[in-house]
Design an enzyme around this catalytic site. Structure first.
Site, PDB file in Angstrom:
ATOM      1  CB  CYS A  23     -17.193  -3.348 -11.681  1.00 56.79           C
ATOM      2  SG  CYS A  23     -16.965  -3.297  -9.894  1.00 56.79           S
ATOM      3  CG  HIS A  54     -15.298  -0.210 -13.594  1.00 57.61           C
ATOM      4  ND1 HIS A  54     -16.343   0.377 -12.905  1.00 57.61           N
ATOM      5  CD2 HIS A  54     -14.614  -0.953 -12.676  1.00 57.61           C
ATOM      6  CE1 HIS A  54     -16.290   0.001 -11.636  1.00 57.61           C
ATOM      7  NE2 HIS A  54     -15.256  -0.795 -11.475  1.00 57.61           N
ATOM      8  CG  ASN A  91     -15.623   0.891  -8.112  1.00 57.19           C
ATOM      9  OD1 ASN A  91     -16.687   0.664  -8.688  1.00 57.19           O
ATOM     10  ND2 ASN A  91     -14.653   0.016  -8.032  1.00 57.19           N
TER      11      ASN A  91
HETATM   12  O1  UT7 Z   1     -14.140  -2.505  -9.333  1.00 52.73           O
HETATM   13  C1  UT7 Z   1     -12.990  -3.183  -8.958  1.00 52.73           C
HETATM   14  C2  UT7 Z   1     -12.616  -2.787  -7.582  1.00 52.73           C
HETATM   15  N1  UT7 Z   1     -11.268  -2.736  -7.174  1.00 52.73           N
HETATM   16  C3  UT7 Z   1     -10.238  -2.078  -7.732  1.00 52.73           C
HETATM   17  O2  UT7 Z   1     -10.283  -1.596  -8.835  1.00 52.73           O
HETATM   18  C4  UT7 Z   1      -9.013  -1.974  -6.910  1.00 52.73           C
HETATM   19  C5  UT7 Z   1      -7.743  -1.903  -7.683  1.00 52.73           C
HETATM   20  N2  UT7 Z   1      -6.632  -1.530  -6.809  1.00 52.73           N
HETATM   21  C6  UT7 Z   1      -6.430  -0.261  -6.423  1.00 52.73           C
HETATM   22  O3  UT7 Z   1      -7.156   0.649  -6.786  1.00 52.73           O
HETATM   23  C7  UT7 Z   1      -5.224  -0.003  -5.555  1.00 52.73           C
HETATM   24  O4  UT7 Z   1      -4.494  -1.187  -5.386  1.00 52.73           O
HETATM   25  C8  UT7 Z   1      -5.556   0.607  -4.164  1.00 52.73           C
HETATM   26  C9  UT7 Z   1      -6.053   2.026  -4.327  1.00 52.73           C
HETATM   27  C10 UT7 Z   1      -6.601  -0.236  -3.456  1.00 52.73           C
HETATM   28  C11 UT7 Z   1      -4.294   0.660  -3.317  1.00 52.73           C
HETATM   29  O5  UT7 Z   1      -3.304   1.440  -3.984  1.00 52.73           O
HETATM   30  P1  UT7 Z   1      -1.824   0.878  -4.190  1.00 52.73           P
HETATM   31  O6  UT7 Z   1      -1.082   1.923  -4.886  1.00 52.73           O
HETATM   32  O7  UT7 Z   1      -1.947  -0.469  -4.864  1.00 52.73           O
HETATM   33  O8  UT7 Z   1      -1.335   0.745  -2.711  1.00 52.73           O
HETATM   34  P2  UT7 Z   1      -0.782  -0.550  -1.940  1.00 52.73           P
HETATM   35  O9  UT7 Z   1      -1.887  -1.445  -1.547  1.00 52.73           O
HETATM   36  O10 UT7 Z   1       0.367  -1.106  -2.708  1.00 52.73           O
HETATM   37  O11 UT7 Z   1      -0.198   0.149  -0.640  1.00 52.73           O
HETATM   38  C12 UT7 Z   1       0.901   1.067  -0.680  1.00 52.73           C
HETATM   39  C13 UT7 Z   1       1.072   1.699   0.681  1.00 52.73           C
HETATM   40  C14 UT7 Z   1       1.050   0.680   1.822  1.00 52.73           C
HETATM   41  O12 UT7 Z   1       1.928   1.155   2.819  1.00 52.73           O
HETATM   42  P3  UT7 Z   1       3.416   0.558   2.961  1.00 52.73           P
HETATM   43  O13 UT7 Z   1       3.228  -0.928   3.183  1.00 52.73           O
HETATM   44  O14 UT7 Z   1       4.085   0.861   1.657  1.00 52.73           O
HETATM   45  O15 UT7 Z   1       3.948   1.290   4.125  1.00 52.73           O
HETATM   46  C15 UT7 Z   1      -0.368   0.742   2.326  1.00 52.73           C
HETATM   47  O16 UT7 Z   1      -0.471   0.355   3.673  1.00 52.73           O
HETATM   48  O17 UT7 Z   1      -0.037   2.585   0.936  1.00 52.73           O
HETATM   49  C16 UT7 Z   1      -0.671   2.217   2.179  1.00 52.73           C
HETATM   50  N3  UT7 Z   1      -2.085   2.481   2.039  1.00 52.73           N
HETATM   51  C17 UT7 Z   1      -2.640   3.664   2.374  1.00 52.73           C
HETATM   52  N4  UT7 Z   1      -2.113   4.794   2.871  1.00 52.73           N
HETATM   53  C18 UT7 Z   1      -2.962   5.827   3.073  1.00 52.73           C
HETATM   54  C19 UT7 Z   1      -3.062   1.652   1.564  1.00 52.73           C
HETATM   55  N5  UT7 Z   1      -4.243   2.296   1.590  1.00 52.73           N
HETATM   56  C20 UT7 Z   1      -4.012   3.529   2.076  1.00 52.73           C
HETATM   57  C21 UT7 Z   1      -4.837   4.646   2.331  1.00 52.73           C
HETATM   58  N6  UT7 Z   1      -4.257   5.761   2.812  1.00 52.73           N
HETATM   59  N7  UT7 Z   1      -6.160   4.643   2.080  1.00 52.73           N
END
Ligand code: UT7
Length: 312
Positions: free
Chosen positions: A109, A236, A266
């Site tokens: 990216c 980005h 993205n």
């Molecule tokens: O170009 C580079 C590419 N990558 C990035 O920039 C990614 C950077 N990271 C992110 O954008 C974020 O970490 C994500 C959007 C991928 C995830 O968001 P988060 O706030 O870090 O969520 P998390 O992984 O800490 O998950 C929190 C909760 C979890 O549930 P529990 O364990 O708290 O019950 C996940 O299972 O949210 C849940 N969860 C979802 N719920 C609904 C994870 N993905 C989803 C979803 N919908 N799509």
């Protein structure tokens, strides 16, 4: 010494829109969760990297008023080439009718900013006009059973023509830059041959904010300006919360950022030139403005560039 200035910008998006409602019907997620945690409402999918690159490149050439035959070098940033061999830039240069050197850059990216900095180097050593394209089709490598990645990724392309200007080095075009890579972090975001993208989202998020801030600071210092002097940040588009956190730590208000993540998602190396195209269309860039480009990606790579906007 010659400065490389951006004289034309163009973008391209595939026709198909994948909305949060579409994703709700495919997996256990919700529009509310996606909007709150990422800022994304919809994304474009279904593109072919070379075709998107050709469309964006053609628009950038038209905006600059430059004939493809007059381009001295093509640099295509992509992490999703059409084929392993040859480089996708070969197809793009043929389609656009170019007769010059062409190569691909893969810095994920951060790729378009890497290519922009490389273009300045070529301009300084005598190339008059460089076409810099960022094009990616991440949807081909997205696991639509994984809600941690499927909500983010998309396809698109953005391009810019960079032209040399005599005697303006240090006062126009690229004033400062920073490129970096920490290969020890490759396991947090990768895609094997024949596989789909795997990501540790939380860890990528944590590191992304840090590297964008540190890299931006180094570029600003090299440019001899401060965060206060920045007129527009073109980050980005990975997650609105990453952009907000980085801006907050740099002390730059969100109103000074070009944000289009809500409608494009993205698309890797395409997001920064697409956000630049949007800023130009909205009349947000003026001669003399200080523009900060900053991004990060798989690798983990990062790249920032401080540009004094204008053509003369
Ligand atoms: O170009 C580079 C590419 N990558 C990035 O920039 C990614 C950077 N990271 C992110 O954008 C974020 O970490 C994500 C959007 C991928 C995830 O968001 P988060 O706030 O870090 O969520 P998390 O992984 O800490 O998950 C929190 C909760 C979890 O549930 P529990 O364990 O708290 O019950 C996940 O299972 O949210 C849940 N969860 C979802 N719920 C609904 C994870 N993905 C989803 C979803 N919908 N799509």
């Amino acid at each position: 010494m010659r400065a490389g200035v951006i004289t034309g910008v163009g973008g391209a998006l595939p026709e198909q829109t994948l909305t949060n409602a579409d994703l709700e019907s495919m997996m256990d997620t919700s529009d509310q969760w996606i909007v709150e945690r990422t800022g994304i409402r919809e994304r474009r999918v279904g593109g072919v990297t070379s075709a998107l690159a050709v469309e964006a490149g053609g628009k950038a050439l038209a905006a600059a008023g430059v004939d493809p035959a007059d381009i001295g070098l093509l640099i295509l940033a992509t992490t999703t080439p059409d084929r392993t061999v040859p480089a996708t830039s070969a197809s793009v240069s043929e389609e656009l009718g170019m007769r010059c050197g062409a190569f691909d850059v893969n810095a994920a990216c951060a790729g378009w900013v890497y290519a922009l900095v490389a273009a300045q180097g070529f301009v300084a050593t005598g190339v008059d006009k460089v076409l810099v394209i960022g094009a990616d089709t991440l949807s081909r490598f997205t696991d639509y059973t994984d809600r941690g990645t499927a909500i983010l990724f998309s396809d698109g392309a953005g391009a810019s023509v960079v032209e040399g200007r005599e005697g303006r080095e240090g006062s126009l075009g690229l004033l400062g830059w920073d490129l970096g890579c920490d290969g020890s972090a490759e396991s947090i975001l990768y895609c094997d041959y024949g596989g789909l993208i795997k990501m540790e989202g939380r860890e990528v998020f944590r590191r992304a904010v840090r590297v964008m801030v540190d890299s931006s600071k180094r570029s600003l210092e090299m440019a001899g300006v401060t965060a206060h002097d920045v007129d527009l940040v073109i980050p980005h588009q990975a997650n609105i919360r990453i952009i907000e956190s980085a801006n907050q730590r740099l002390g730059i208000p969100m109103e000074k950022s070009s944000v289009i993540i809500d409608r494009i998602g993205n698309s890797s190396s395409a997001t920064i030139p697409l956000a630049l195209e949007a800023a130009i269309a909205q009349g947000r860039l003026h001669d003399g403005d200080v523009v900060l480009f900053t991004g990060f990606g798989a690798g983990m790579t990062w790249a920032s560039a401080v540009v004094r906007w204008g053509q003369t």
